[in-house]
Design a protein around this motif. Structure first.
Motif, short mmCIF file in Angstrom:
data_model
loop_
_atom_site.label_atom_id
_atom_site.label_comp_id
_atom_site.label_asym_id
_atom_site.label_seq_id
_atom_site.Cartn_x
_atom_site.Cartn_y
_atom_site.Cartn_z
N ARG A 12 -1.51 -10.75 0.80
CA ARG A 12 -0.37 -11.49 1.36
C ARG A 12 -0.58 -13.02 1.22
O ARG A 12 0.34 -13.75 0.88
CB ARG A 12 -0.18 -11.11 2.83
N THR A 20 -7.05 -19.03 4.66
CA THR A 20 -7.78 -17.77 4.49
C THR A 20 -9.25 -17.99 4.83
O THR A 20 -9.85 -18.99 4.41
CB THR A 20 -7.66 -17.28 3.03
N ASN A 21 -9.81 -17.06 5.56
CA ASN A 21 -11.19 -17.18 6.04
C ASN A 21 -12.17 -16.80 4.92
O ASN A 21 -12.16 -15.67 4.43
CB ASN A 21 -11.36 -16.25 7.24
N ALA A 73 -12.79 -10.37 8.82
CA ALA A 73 -13.09 -11.53 7.99
C ALA A 73 -14.44 -12.15 8.36
O ALA A 73 -14.90 -13.09 7.72
CB ALA A 73 -11.99 -12.57 8.12
N ARG A 87 0.42 -0.97 -8.03
CA ARG A 87 -0.33 -1.87 -8.92
C ARG A 87 -0.12 -1.52 -10.40
O ARG A 87 -0.44 -2.34 -11.26
CB ARG A 87 -1.83 -1.79 -8.61
N ALA A 108 -16.66 -7.60 3.74
CA ALA A 108 -16.14 -6.27 4.08
C ALA A 108 -14.62 -6.18 3.92
O ALA A 108 -14.07 -5.09 3.81
CB ALA A 108 -16.54 -5.89 5.50
N ASN A 121 -16.00 -0.34 -5.97
CA ASN A 121 -17.07 -0.12 -4.98
C ASN A 121 -17.60 1.31 -5.06
O ASN A 121 -18.81 1.52 -4.96
CB ASN A 121 -16.57 -0.41 -3.57
N THR A 143 -8.76 -8.17 -0.70
CA THR A 143 -8.42 -9.33 -1.52
C THR A 143 -7.39 -10.26 -0.85
O THR A 143 -6.97 -11.24 -1.45
CB THR A 143 -7.84 -8.86 -2.87
N VAL A 144 -6.97 -9.93 0.36
CA VAL A 144 -6.02 -10.71 1.17
C VAL A 144 -4.75 -11.02 0.36
O VAL A 144 -4.35 -12.17 0.20
CB VAL A 144 -6.67 -11.99 1.77
N ILE A 174 -9.21 -5.27 -6.23
CA ILE A 174 -8.11 -4.35 -5.98
C ILE A 174 -8.53 -2.94 -6.35
O ILE A 174 -9.07 -2.73 -7.43
CB ILE A 174 -6.88 -4.74 -6.84
N THR A 175 -8.28 -1.99 -5.45
CA THR A 175 -8.34 -0.58 -5.84
C THR A 175 -6.90 -0.18 -6.14
O THR A 175 -6.06 -0.18 -5.25
CB THR A 175 -8.90 0.29 -4.69
N ASP A 191 -6.92 -17.20 11.24
CA ASP A 191 -7.31 -15.94 11.90
C ASP A 191 -8.26 -16.20 13.06
O ASP A 191 -8.14 -15.60 14.12
CB ASP A 191 -7.95 -15.00 10.87
P1 NAP Z 1 -7.24 -7.11 3.28
O1 NAP Z 1 -7.30 -7.83 2.00
O2 NAP Z 1 -8.55 -6.94 3.99
O3 NAP Z 1 -6.22 -7.85 4.24
C1 NAP Z 1 -5.52 -7.25 5.30
C2 NAP Z 1 -5.07 -8.32 6.27
O4 NAP Z 1 -6.15 -8.71 7.09
C3 NAP Z 1 -4.60 -9.61 5.60
O5 NAP Z 1 -3.25 -9.53 5.20
C4 NAP Z 1 -4.89 -10.63 6.67
O6 NAP Z 1 -3.93 -10.59 7.73
C5 NAP Z 1 -6.19 -10.10 7.25
N1 NAP Z 1 -7.37 -10.63 6.53
C6 NAP Z 1 -8.28 -9.92 5.80
N2 NAP Z 1 -9.22 -10.73 5.33
C7 NAP Z 1 -8.90 -11.97 5.72
C8 NAP Z 1 -9.50 -13.23 5.52
N3 NAP Z 1 -10.60 -13.37 4.79
N4 NAP Z 1 -8.90 -14.32 6.06
C9 NAP Z 1 -7.79 -14.19 6.80
N5 NAP Z 1 -7.19 -13.02 7.03
C10 NAP Z 1 -7.73 -11.92 6.50
O7 NAP Z 1 -6.67 -5.64 3.08
P2 NAP Z 1 -5.35 -5.14 2.29
O8 NAP Z 1 -4.30 -6.18 2.29
O9 NAP Z 1 -5.12 -3.82 2.89
O10 NAP Z 1 -5.85 -4.91 0.82
C11 NAP Z 1 -5.61 -5.83 -0.25
C12 NAP Z 1 -6.37 -5.34 -1.47
O11 NAP Z 1 -7.77 -5.36 -1.21
C13 NAP Z 1 -6.03 -3.92 -1.88
O12 NAP Z 1 -5.67 -3.89 -3.24
C14 NAP Z 1 -7.32 -3.13 -1.63
O13 NAP Z 1 -7.51 -2.16 -2.62
C15 NAP Z 1 -8.37 -4.19 -1.72
N6 NAP Z 1 -9.60 -3.94 -0.91
C16 NAP Z 1 -10.78 -4.23 -1.50
C17 NAP Z 1 -11.97 -4.10 -0.80
C18 NAP Z 1 -13.25 -4.46 -1.50
O14 NAP Z 1 -13.25 -4.85 -2.65
N7 NAP Z 1 -14.38 -4.36 -0.84
C19 NAP Z 1 -11.95 -3.68 0.52
C20 NAP Z 1 -10.72 -3.41 1.12
C21 NAP Z 1 -9.55 -3.55 0.41
P3 NAP Z 1 -2.60 -11.50 7.73
O15 NAP Z 1 -1.86 -11.17 6.47
O16 NAP Z 1 -1.92 -11.03 8.97
O17 NAP Z 1 -3.01 -12.93 7.78
#
Ligand code: NAP
Ligand code: MG
Length: 403
Positions: free
Chosen positions: A311, A324-325, A287, A82, A305, A96, A308-309, A76-77, A372
């Motif tokens: 939702r 989750t993928n 994903a 938060r 890339a 990162n 933390t998914v 999480i950023t 997904d």
């Molecule tokens: P996310 O975690 O990438 O997810 C966004 C949406 O994309 C999810 O709600 C899901 O859609 C889909 N998704 C992403 N990865 C998936 C997977 N592995 N399997 C299935 N569906 C996937 O982005 P976010 O919700 O904007 O960010 C959540 C947290 O992650 C934030 O606190 C952010 O700071 C952090 N973050 C960290 C990094 C890192 O550490 N490299 C990068 C980006 C974000 P559905 O809900 O529609 O299923």
């Protein structure tokens, strides 16, 4: 069966939310049955970053420098929401960003291709890896709006106080001005990271900029790449049977669209920002995208890339099933273990990493996939499974390969 032994620890950076859950399952189901896992563990989960006042992030980056290879879970950023959720005393910086600054690295993003999921550009049958320069240009700019006309100049004052002036524009009315910079050392580090990664993957390296218009700024990038290539990489590239290729950014875009993929595309900061979103969208899914940070002196940090998914994690906490993928996180582990195997000369570890990736792709190509991918796949026999069942299906295939 005897487990594969490791000689040097792998730096393990644990993370947050749904990816933290997957992290543990991947280790339990797919790794520790086959590998005597030797890691130096750093908990980058937000609760522990808070406890250590973020010291753990700095320590994990230093350990990566020491051992040479790390694998990182998504983290999480923190944003305003938060702060109460994790009782934070500060809005800690993106891990990162902190790690990238310490390792001075370049990020390479590569899509994972699989049968049944066709990119929007169907000729892209091989992955295109985007390397984005992560320093300077418009991201560290100074800009202003000017009113009512006047003269704008570029002024450089050297160490001895001598000024060099150049006219930017004589304004007749209102307008805008922008100043930006880059430094040779950072451009050189970027060039070396790209050439090293090209040698690693045995793939051509492309670099493009707008040097015909930007005859000093972009041209400096072109020259530094060319000088370093000639002096340090030309022979190594010839031996590996790969090429370094420079062209104008407009020409590069046209060639990329017509290509079959299978190369590394080095981009200046802004080009990389835009092009990596275009390329990852065209390949289908965040994903299915891996990311590796490579430092100019050859230190590697592997991760997925995506984030933390969140939702899915809240559903998981409520006891609901998730799909989750985990592919990008599995490939982060396989990439890191393979690199460890290469550096420590443990062929069995490299073979295991290859098989883990093969088993993962085989599972999806057999029609077993997470939600997904189920939406994207054109396979007729496709079947949606939950997060854990997906890992177990991979392990059925992996176990057979490891016999
Ligand atoms: P996310 O975690 O990438 O997810 C966004 C949406 O994309 C999810 O709600 C899901 O859609 C889909 N998704 C992403 N990865 C998936 C997977 N592995 N399997 C299935 N569906 C996937 O982005 P976010 O919700 O904007 O960010 C959540 C947290 O992650 C934030 O606190 C952010 O700071 C952090 N973050 C960290 C990094 C890192 O550490 N490299 C990068 C980006 C974000 P559905 O809900 O529609 O299923
Ligand atoms: Mg962007």
């Amino acid at each position: 069966m005897e487990k594969i032994k490791m000689t040097t620890p792998l730096v393990e950076m644990d993370g947050d939310e749904m990816t933290r859950i997957l992290w543990q399952w991947i280790k339990d189901i797919l790794i520790t049955p086959y590998v005597e896992l030797n890691t130096e563990y750093y908990d980058l989960g937000l609760a522990h970053r808070e406890e250590t006042k973020d010291q753990v992030t700095f320590d994990s980056a230093e350990a990566t420098k020491k051992y040479g290879v790390a694998v990182k879970c998504a983290t999480i950023t923190p944003n305003a929401a938060r702060m109460p959720e994790y009782n934070l005393t500060q809005m800690w910086k993106s891990p990162n960003g902190t790690i990238r600054a310490i390792l001075d690295g370049t990020v390479f993003r590569t899509p994972i291709l699989v049968k049944g999921i066709t990119p929007y550009i169907p000729t892209w049958t091989k992955p295109i890896t985007i390397a984005r320069h992560a320093y300077g240009d418009v991201y560290k700019n100074t800009e202003m709006q000017v009113k009512g006309g006047g003269k704008a100049e570029l002024v450089f004052t050297d160490k001895d106080g001598n000024e060099t002036r150049q006219l930017i524009h004589e304004f007749k009315g209102d307008g805008v001005i922008q100043g930006m910079h880059n430094v040779d050392a950072s451009i050189a580090g970027f060039a070396r990271a790209c050439f090293n990664y090209g040698l690693d993957l045995k793939q051509d390296v492309w670099f493009a900029s707008k040097d015909t218009i930007s005859k000093q700024y972009d041209h400096r990038f072109k020259d530094i790449f060319a000088e370093i290539f000639e002096a340090e990489y030309k022979e190594k590239f010839a031996e590996a049977g790969i090429e370094y290729f420079y062209t104008l950014i407009d020409d590069a875009v046209a060639r990329v669209i017509r290509s079959n993929g299978g190369y590394i595309w080095a981009c200046k900061n802004y080009d990389g920002d835009v092009m990596s979103d275009m390329v990852s969208t065209a390949y289908g899914s965040l994903a299915m995208m891996t990311s590796v940070l490579v430092s100019p002196d050859g230190v590697y940090e592997y991760e997925a890339a995506h984030g933390t998914v969140q939702r899915h994690y809240y559903k998981h906490l409520k006891g609901e099933e998730t799909s989750t993928n985990s592919v990008a996180t599995i490939f982060a582990w396989s990439g890191a273990l393979r690199k460890r195997g290469e550096l420590d000369r443990i062929p069995a570890l490299c073979e295991y990493a290859d098989k883990l990736e093969k088993a993962t792709l085989q599972t999806i190509e057999d029609g077993v996939m997470t939600g997904d991918l189920y939406l994207l796949s054109t396979l007729e026999n496709k079947q949606k499974v939950n997060s854990k069942a997906f890992l177990e299906a991979i392990n059925e295939r992996l176990a057979a390969m490891m016999q």
